[in-house]
Design a protein around this motif. Structure first.
Motif, PDB file in Angstrom:
ATOM      1  N   ARG A 151      40.536  26.149  43.736  1.00 11.04           N
ATOM      2  CA  ARG A 151      41.980  26.157  43.519  1.00 11.04           C
ATOM      3  C   ARG A 151      42.438  24.759  43.161  1.00 11.04           C
ATOM      4  NH1 ARG A 151      44.715  30.950  45.328  1.00 11.04           N
ATOM      5  NH2 ARG A 151      46.573  29.968  44.474  1.00 11.04           N
ATOM      6  N   HIS A 188      48.829  28.518  32.510  1.00 10.80           N
ATOM      7  CA  HIS A 188      48.794  29.737  33.315  1.00 10.80           C
ATOM      8  C   HIS A 188      47.363  30.235  33.553  1.00 10.80           C
ATOM      9  CE1 HIS A 188      48.346  31.816  29.397  1.00 10.80           C
ATOM     10  NE2 HIS A 188      47.780  32.775  30.103  1.00 10.80           N
ATOM     11  N   GLU A 198      43.690  27.605  36.396  1.00  5.56           N
ATOM     12  CA  GLU A 198      43.056  27.873  37.694  1.00  5.56           C
ATOM     13  C   GLU A 198      42.017  28.986  37.582  1.00  5.56           C
ATOM     14  OE1 GLU A 198      45.102  26.890  41.729  1.00  5.56           O
ATOM     15  OE2 GLU A 198      46.384  28.264  40.620  1.00  5.56           O
ATOM     16  N   ASN A 244      51.282  34.498  31.033  1.00  5.91           N
ATOM     17  CA  ASN A 244      51.432  34.122  32.433  1.00  5.91           C
ATOM     18  C   ASN A 244      50.261  34.694  33.218  1.00  5.91           C
ATOM     19  OD1 ASN A 244      52.353  36.725  34.041  1.00  5.91           O
ATOM     20  ND2 ASN A 244      53.482  36.732  32.098  1.00  5.91           N
ATOM     21  N   ARG A 263      48.333  34.487  37.535  1.00  6.31           N
ATOM     22  CA  ARG A 263      48.289  33.863  38.863  1.00  6.31           C
ATOM     23  C   ARG A 263      47.067  34.351  39.619  1.00  6.31           C
ATOM     24  NH1 ARG A 263      50.114  37.231  43.044  1.00  6.31           N
ATOM     25  NH2 ARG A 263      51.009  39.203  42.330  1.00  6.31           N
ATOM     26  N   GLU A 267      45.462  35.295  43.341  1.00  4.26           N
ATOM     27  CA  GLU A 267      45.916  35.830  44.625  1.00  4.26           C
ATOM     28  C   GLU A 267      44.721  35.885  45.563  1.00  4.26           C
ATOM     29  OE1 GLU A 267      47.765  36.720  47.541  1.00  4.26           O
ATOM     30  OE2 GLU A 267      49.129  37.137  45.871  1.00  4.26           O
TER      31      GLU A 267
END
Length: 279
Positions: free
Chosen positions: A54, A89, A92, A232, A234, A236
């Motif tokens: 991360r 985006h 990571e 975009n 992300r 989790e």
């Protein structure tokens, strides 16, 4: 006692930053969970920072310096660790991908990045940005091709992909490009480097109709799932969410064609593209 040295950006900044974080946390006699509570994040998030899976954001770096008494070390160095050739985006996810021991993904509309050829990736990038200069498109394409070199290793990471049949038939870059792209996937499968299954149209409704899915597992950090949308994305790491989506992937595998039938279909569609160009 001497403080930690600033990181050398030419080395592996994120790994070094993670090692320094682990050292500073242990020196403070804090567990990952205890440090996470002070940062208002999970212990697994701290573990991922330490493992380098991360990215350390500036706000966390400042909090770490305050909690661990590291005299601004993390704030000074998180910039070096944040440098990336990928879009923000996706940064990571790409860097986690490079450290994963196993990647399981469902691709509903296009061939995913790790399985793409240069020509296919170029066509995808051009479709994303029709007015972008050619040199920028080529730069993005080379970045995507750099990711595919993960598969140069004979066994790591494990890559298990469920391709929706729609991805085989969406003509991206033309018939020649599609034939090459599908033969490339078939070649990887025949060499037993990847596991590929096709979720055929005949399956009908299935558990992942709402979108793509990518699960990543690591040797020394908790698993994560990557959600990606239009420009975009992300990561989790919530254990319940990851477990639920692993079950979703298992259902997709159960619904998909076998590896043998999937390979036969991929090669048949590739041949259709070739014959369409050469009647």
């Amino acid at each position: 006692m001497a403080g930690p040295k600033d990181l050398d950006p030419s080395s592996s900044p994120r790994a070094l930053l993670g090692a320094e974080l682990r050292h500073a946390r242990e020196r403070a006699a804090l567990s990952q969970e205890e440090l996470g509570q002070r940062l208002f994040v999970s212990g697994s998030f701290v573990g991922q920072l330490e493992a380098g899976t991360r990215r350390m954001q500036p706000e966390f770096a400042r909090m770490l310096d305050e909690v661990l008494g590291t005299d601004g070390f993390f704030a000074r160095n998180c910039g070096a660790a944040a440098k990336s050739k990928y879009e923000e985006h996706f940064t990571e996810a790409a860097e986690a991908e490079a450290q994963a021991r196993a990647i399981r993904q469902y691709a509903p509309l296009l061939i995913p990045g790790l399985l793409q050829t240069h020509a296919y990736a170029q066509a995808v990038n051009r479709a994303y940005d029709p007015t972008t200069p050619e040199e920028t498109i080529e730069e993005w394409t080379e970045g995507r091709m750099a990711r595919t070199r993960l598969l140069d290793h004979p066994t790591k990471p494990l890559l298990w992909t469920v391709l929706d049949e729609a991805a085989l038939h969406r003509e991206t870059g033309g018939r020649t490009v599609m034939a090459e792209a599908l033969h490339h996937i078939a070649g990887l499968a025949r060499r037993n480097r990847v596991i590929v299954q096709v979720l055929s149209f005949s399956t009908g409704a299935h558990t992942a109709m709402q979108g793509a899915l990518k699960l990543m597992e690591f040797e020394d950090a908790p698993p994560v799932v990557f959600f990606e949308g239009v420009r975009n994305g992300r990561l989790e790491d919530d254990p319940a969410t990851v477990a639920q989506l692993r079950f979703t992937f298992d259902l997709l595998v159960a619904s998909a064609l076998s590896r043998e039938k999937s390979l036969a279909l991929i090669e048949a569609v590739a041949q259709d593209y070739i014959h369409a160009d050469h009647p």
